[in-house]
Scaffold this motif. Structure first.
Motif, PDB file in Angstrom:
ATOM      1  N   HIS A 166     -17.829  -6.618  29.835  1.00  0.00           N
ATOM      2  CA  HIS A 166     -19.123  -6.757  29.163  1.00  0.00           C
ATOM      3  C   HIS A 166     -19.705  -8.159  29.232  1.00  0.00           C
ATOM      4  CE1 HIS A 166     -17.662  -8.950  25.641  1.00  0.00           C
ATOM      5  NE2 HIS A 166     -18.888  -8.951  25.173  1.00  0.00           N
ATOM      6  N   ASN A 167     -18.898  -9.165  29.602  1.00  0.00           N
ATOM      7  CA  ASN A 167     -19.452 -10.503  29.833  1.00  0.00           C
ATOM      8  C   ASN A 167     -18.548 -11.280  30.778  1.00  0.00           C
ATOM      9  OD1 ASN A 167     -17.319 -11.673  28.413  1.00  0.00           O
ATOM     10  ND2 ASN A 167     -18.537 -12.263  26.647  1.00  0.00           N
ATOM     11  N   GLN A 168     -18.925 -12.541  31.037  1.00  0.00           N
ATOM     12  CA  GLN A 168     -18.240 -13.353  32.033  1.00  0.00           C
ATOM     13  C   GLN A 168     -17.138 -14.229  31.451  1.00  0.00           C
ATOM     14  OE1 GLN A 168     -21.412 -13.799  31.101  1.00  0.00           O
ATOM     15  NE2 GLN A 168     -21.430 -15.836  30.185  1.00  0.00           N
ATOM     16  N   ASP A 169     -16.771 -14.038  30.183  1.00  0.00           N
ATOM     17  CA  ASP A 169     -15.673 -14.812  29.602  1.00  0.00           C
ATOM     18  C   ASP A 169     -14.367 -14.476  30.317  1.00  0.00           C
ATOM     19  OD1 ASP A 169     -17.487 -15.812  27.848  1.00  0.00           O
ATOM     20  OD2 ASP A 169     -16.741 -14.745  26.082  1.00  0.00           O
ATOM     21  N   VAL A 170     -13.535 -15.490  30.515  1.00  0.00           N
ATOM     22  CA  VAL A 170     -12.262 -15.278  31.204  1.00  0.00           C
ATOM     23  C   VAL A 170     -11.393 -14.274  30.452  1.00  0.00           C
ATOM     24  CG1 VAL A 170     -10.127 -16.412  31.949  1.00  0.00           C
ATOM     25  CG2 VAL A 170     -12.318 -17.533  32.310  1.00  0.00           C
ATOM     26  N   SER A 171     -11.538 -14.219  29.124  1.00  0.00           N
ATOM     27  CA  SER A 171     -10.760 -13.270  28.319  1.00  0.00           C
ATOM     28  C   SER A 171     -11.089 -11.825  28.672  1.00  0.00           C
ATOM     29  CB  SER A 171     -11.007 -13.507  26.827  1.00  0.00           C
ATOM     30  OG  SER A 171     -12.383 -13.375  26.515  1.00  0.00           O
ATOM     31  N   ASN A 172     -12.228 -11.593  29.316  1.00  0.00           N
ATOM     32  CA  ASN A 172     -12.581 -10.261  29.809  1.00  0.00           C
ATOM     33  C   ASN A 172     -12.370 -10.134  31.317  1.00  0.00           C
ATOM     34  OD1 ASN A 172     -13.800  -8.617  27.509  1.00  0.00           O
ATOM     35  ND2 ASN A 172     -14.921 -10.527  27.303  1.00  0.00           N
ATOM     36  N   LEU A 173     -12.654 -11.209  32.054  1.00  0.00           N
ATOM     37  CA  LEU A 173     -12.582 -11.138  33.515  1.00  0.00           C
ATOM     38  C   LEU A 173     -11.153 -10.968  34.030  1.00  0.00           C
ATOM     39  CD1 LEU A 173     -15.185 -13.805  34.740  1.00  0.00           C
ATOM     40  CD2 LEU A 173     -15.486 -11.357  34.348  1.00  0.00           C
ATOM     41  N   VAL A 174     -10.214 -11.724  33.482  1.00  0.00           N
ATOM     42  CA  VAL A 174      -8.829 -11.633  33.966  1.00  0.00           C
ATOM     43  C   VAL A 174      -8.232 -10.245  33.704  1.00  0.00           C
ATOM     44  CG1 VAL A 174      -6.487 -12.533  33.709  1.00  0.00           C
ATOM     45  CG2 VAL A 174      -8.422 -14.121  33.844  1.00  0.00           C
ATOM     46  N   PRO A 175      -8.335  -9.710  32.473  1.00  0.00           N
ATOM     47  CA  PRO A 175      -7.841  -8.344  32.257  1.00  0.00           C
ATOM     48  C   PRO A 175      -8.554  -7.311  33.134  1.00  0.00           C
ATOM     49  CG  PRO A 175      -8.186  -9.442  30.156  1.00  0.00           C
ATOM     50  CD  PRO A 175      -8.785 -10.327  31.200  1.00  0.00           C
ATOM     51  N   ALA A 176      -9.862  -7.504  33.360  1.00  0.00           N
ATOM     52  CA  ALA A 176     -10.614  -6.557  34.187  1.00  0.00           C
ATOM     53  C   ALA A 176     -10.121  -6.580  35.629  1.00  0.00           C
ATOM     54  CB  ALA A 176     -12.106  -6.883  34.131  1.00  0.00           C
ATOM     55  N   LEU A 177      -9.804  -7.768  36.140  1.00  0.00           N
ATOM     56  CA  LEU A 177      -9.292  -7.873  37.509  1.00  0.00           C
ATOM     57  C   LEU A 177      -7.918  -7.221  37.626  1.00  0.00           C
ATOM     58  CD1 LEU A 177      -9.749  -8.979  40.364  1.00  0.00           C
ATOM     59  CD2 LEU A 177      -8.561 -11.065  39.646  1.00  0.00           C
ATOM     60  N   ILE A 178      -7.077  -7.410  36.614  1.00  0.00           N
ATOM     61  CA  ILE A 178      -5.760  -6.762  36.605  1.00  0.00           C
ATOM     62  C   ILE A 178      -5.924  -5.244  36.591  1.00  0.00           C
ATOM     63  CG2 ILE A 178      -3.714  -6.363  35.169  1.00  0.00           C
ATOM     64  CD1 ILE A 178      -3.843  -9.314  34.392  1.00  0.00           C
ATOM     65  N   ALA A 179      -6.879  -4.763  35.790  1.00  0.00           N
ATOM     66  CA  ALA A 179      -7.145  -3.320  35.738  1.00  0.00           C
ATOM     67  C   ALA A 179      -7.610  -2.807  37.094  1.00  0.00           C
ATOM     68  CB  ALA A 179      -8.195  -3.031  34.672  1.00  0.00           C
ATOM     69  N   LYS A 180      -8.445  -3.570  37.760  1.00  0.00           N
ATOM     70  CA  LYS A 180      -8.930  -3.176  39.090  1.00  0.00           C
ATOM     71  C   LYS A 180      -7.763  -3.067  40.079  1.00  0.00           C
ATOM     72  CE  LYS A 180     -11.892  -4.871  42.873  1.00  0.00           C
ATOM     73  NZ  LYS A 180     -12.566  -3.598  43.193  1.00  0.00           N
ATOM     74  N   ALA A 181      -6.819  -4.008  39.983  1.00  0.00           N
ATOM     75  CA  ALA A 181      -5.668  -4.003  40.890  1.00  0.00           C
ATOM     76  C   ALA A 181      -4.741  -2.821  40.619  1.00  0.00           C
ATOM     77  CB  ALA A 181      -4.903  -5.316  40.751  1.00  0.00           C
ATOM     78  N   ILE A 182      -4.571  -2.460  39.344  1.00  0.00           N
ATOM     79  CA  ILE A 182      -3.656  -1.369  38.983  1.00  0.00           C
ATOM     80  C   ILE A 182      -4.308  -0.003  39.185  1.00  0.00           C
ATOM     81  CG2 ILE A 182      -2.379  -0.292  37.085  1.00  0.00           C
ATOM     82  CD1 ILE A 182      -1.977  -3.093  35.906  1.00  0.00           C
ATOM     83  N   ILE A 183      -5.530   0.144  38.689  1.00  0.00           N
ATOM     84  CA  ILE A 183      -6.202   1.449  38.710  1.00  0.00           C
ATOM     85  C   ILE A 183      -6.879   1.713  40.048  1.00  0.00           C
ATOM     86  CG2 ILE A 183      -7.978   2.853  37.573  1.00  0.00           C
ATOM     87  CD1 ILE A 183      -7.444   1.294  35.018  1.00  0.00           C
ATOM     88  N   ARG A 184      -7.257   0.630  40.746  1.00  0.00           N
ATOM     89  CA  ARG A 184      -7.922   0.720  42.055  1.00  0.00           C
ATOM     90  C   ARG A 184      -9.254   1.468  41.970  1.00  0.00           C
ATOM     91  NH1 ARG A 184      -4.733  -1.097  46.051  1.00  0.00           N
ATOM     92  NH2 ARG A 184      -2.498  -1.333  45.625  1.00  0.00           N
ATOM     93  N   LYS A 185     -10.073   1.022  41.034  1.00  0.00           N
ATOM     94  CA  LYS A 185     -11.413   1.576  40.871  1.00  0.00           C
ATOM     95  C   LYS A 185     -12.425   0.430  40.840  1.00  0.00           C
ATOM     96  CE  LYS A 185     -10.317   5.868  40.871  1.00  0.00           C
ATOM     97  NZ  LYS A 185     -10.314   6.757  39.711  1.00  0.00           N
ATOM     98  N   PRO A 186     -13.709   0.714  41.081  1.00  0.00           N
ATOM     99  CA  PRO A 186     -14.726  -0.349  41.152  1.00  0.00           C
ATOM    100  C   PRO A 186     -14.854  -1.138  39.848  1.00  0.00           C
ATOM    101  CG  PRO A 186     -15.573   1.706  42.057  1.00  0.00           C
ATOM    102  CD  PRO A 186     -14.273   2.042  41.388  1.00  0.00           C
ATOM    103  N   LEU A 187     -15.145  -2.425  40.004  1.00  0.00           N
ATOM    104  CA  LEU A 187     -15.318  -3.326  38.862  1.00  0.00           C
ATOM    105  C   LEU A 187     -16.771  -3.771  38.756  1.00  0.00           C
ATOM    106  CD1 LEU A 187     -14.438  -5.309  36.615  1.00  0.00           C
ATOM    107  CD2 LEU A 187     -13.765  -6.917  38.436  1.00  0.00           C
ATOM    108  N   ILE A 188     -17.356  -3.583  37.567  1.00  0.00           N
ATOM    109  CA  ILE A 188     -18.708  -4.055  37.264  1.00  0.00           C
ATOM    110  C   ILE A 188     -18.602  -5.135  36.194  1.00  0.00           C
ATOM    111  CG2 ILE A 188     -20.968  -3.442  36.303  1.00  0.00           C
ATOM    112  CD1 ILE A 188     -20.548  -0.617  37.398  1.00  0.00           C
ATOM    113  N   ILE A 189     -19.272  -6.258  36.418  1.00  0.00           N
ATOM    114  CA  ILE A 189     -19.274  -7.364  35.450  1.00  0.00           C
ATOM    115  C   ILE A 189     -20.706  -7.631  35.011  1.00  0.00           C
ATOM    116  CG2 ILE A 189     -18.801  -9.821  35.097  1.00  0.00           C
ATOM    117  CD1 ILE A 189     -16.605  -9.568  37.250  1.00  0.00           C
ATOM    118  N   VAL A 190     -20.895  -7.806  33.705  1.00  0.00           N
ATOM    119  CA  VAL A 190     -22.211  -8.181  33.181  1.00  0.00           C
ATOM    120  C   VAL A 190     -22.236  -9.699  33.028  1.00  0.00           C
ATOM    121  CG1 VAL A 190     -23.911  -7.862  31.357  1.00  0.00           C
ATOM    122  CG2 VAL A 190     -22.353  -5.989  31.942  1.00  0.00           C
ATOM    123  N   LEU A 191     -23.147 -10.334  33.745  1.00  0.00           N
ATOM    124  CA  LEU A 191     -23.255 -11.796  33.761  1.00  0.00           C
ATOM    125  C   LEU A 191     -24.426 -12.219  32.876  1.00  0.00           C
ATOM    126  CD1 LEU A 191     -22.227 -14.456  34.996  1.00  0.00           C
ATOM    127  CD2 LEU A 191     -23.771 -14.064  36.923  1.00  0.00           C
TER     128      LEU A 191
END
Length: 397
Positions: free
Chosen positions: A102-127
């Motif tokens: 939901h935003n560009q804070d690292v507290s959201n970006l790092v977990p989101a990237l890990i989720a992308k690597a595990i789940i292998r689904k597209p990542l959308i980031i709100v900047l």
């Protein structure tokens, strides 16, 4: 039914403060649900939806609260959060179609990237803003009052954040100003402006007696929001109008800013002219906005500045800083003032207060302008793009 794994990790509890990006997600989540999307939301306990909606709007995956445990450092909190995220991803990996930060804070970006690597689904980031990525080490050292360790930690987080943004499958931004900055400084190509909105039924003009000459609403953050310039300008206003009252609404960015505000008020001898409310629920916020004559926000930088739109929706004439994003969004409606000089601000306040005809005209067009910004339109646009990305990805699989 499409399912989104949303990262809505915030560093504070409801009642301390709420930022524009959090309000944005909470408004869109309700409309995502109405559009048929299922949301699994990773957030700190207790869930913000309980206070905001009064009823469940999404499936909350609450990270157990670590508030009050002083022995947990920021790094330990992050590691704890990541271990929680990994467990969530392994449990829900077969249900998720899109990952949404939901935003560009690292507290959201790092977990989101890990989720992308595990789940292998597209990542959308709100900047929402690129300012977090533009500070030099020298500026960070100044912001964190000489702490080399803190400055290095924040700098490393921002480097990581820039890298993760480039790995996103799609980036939504809240303004064309942010989009242009992202394309220029980060070379991001997959980017769409979806914008911000305002609930014009909630934030609306009320026939209340005006008790305050001006109001500021936002986080009490001297570095970003220009609180120092606002208080200095108000000192000049008080010297000409001793009864002038300025209302400051919003939670503190941190204890440093809380102490700084107290110091400024005492040094400038404004104790009788400044009213500090702290965080307020929306009902009280709307009431106090309507009891104020003018809204002022002279930020040094913003990605959007949602509080300006909320004040306009209540019919307040608005004085804002002459930064690019405000000119993009409110040109011809707001009154612009230099964020580094108090002279313009003082003059504009007196001009508006002394000319009733101009005041009524500014008030009328503020409300009309706010009606153009709809949460529903933004939600519809994002839902359409989310469905398109999910469909395209499923075909590639």
């Amino acid at each position: 039914m499409l399912s989104l794994l949303v990262f809505f990790v915030h560093g504070y509890r409801w009642g301390e403060r709420i930022r524009g990006d959090e309000r944005r997600f909470l408004e869109l989540a309700k409309r995502f649900k109405e559009a048929g999307l299922r949301l699994y939301v990773v957030e700190h306990a207790p869930s913000m939806q309980k206070a905001y909606y009064g009823k469940p709007m999404y499936y909350s995956l609450e990270i157990p609260s670590l508030y009050g445990y002083s022995n947990y450092t920021s790094l330990m909190r992050m590691l704890y959060t990541l271990s929680f995220v990994i467990r969530v991803c392994l449990k829900f990996r077969r249900r998720i179609d899109i990952i949404y930060a939901h935003n560009q804070d690292v507290s959201n970006l790092v977990p989101a990237l890990i989720a992308k690597a595990i789940i292998r689904k597209p990542l959308i980031i709100v900047l929402h803003s690129l300012q977090d990525f533009n500070f030099s080490f020298k500026e960070l050292l100044k912001m964190y009052r000489g702490s080399i360790l803190d400055s290095l930690l924040i700098l490393s987080q921002r480097v990581i954040g820039r890298l993760i943004l480039k790995l996103a499958d799609m980036v939504f931004t809240v303004s064309h100003t942010v989009r242009k900055e992202a394309e220029k400084s980060l070379n991001i190509k997959r980017i769409v402006v979806t914008g911000n909105g305002v609930d014009t039924n909630k934030f609306r003009p009320l026939k209340l007696e005006k008790k305050y000459h001006a109001v500021f609403c936002g986080r009490i953050d001297f570095a970003q929001k220009g609180i120092d310039m606002l208080l200095k300008a108000w000192k000049t206003i008080v010297s000409n109008l001793p009864s002038a009252k300025l209302l400051l609404i919003g939670g503190f960015q941190d204890k440093h800013n809380q102490g700084l505000l107290k110091k400024f008020v005492e040094v400038l001898k404004l104790r009788d002219n400044i009213i500090i409310t702290g965080f307020l629920p929306d009902e009280k916020l709307v009431e106090l906005l309507n009891e104020s004559n003018i809204f002022i926000l002279i930020s040094r930088f913003e990605g959007f500045g949602l509080s300006v739109l909320e004040a306009m929706s209540c019919g307040l004439p608005c004085i804002v800083s002459d930064i690019p994003v405000f000119k993009e969004l409110h040109d011809g409606i707001a009154i612009f003032s230099s964020q580094e000089s108090t002279k313009d601000l003082v003059n504009e306040v007196f001009k508006i207060l002394s000319d009733r005809t101009r005041y009524e005209r500014l008030s009328f067009f503020s409300r009309i302008h706010a009606l153009k910004f709809s949460w529903q339109v933004i939600a519809d646009k994002e839902v359409t793009i989310i469905r398109t990305i999910a469909k395209r990805y499923s075909k590639l699989r």
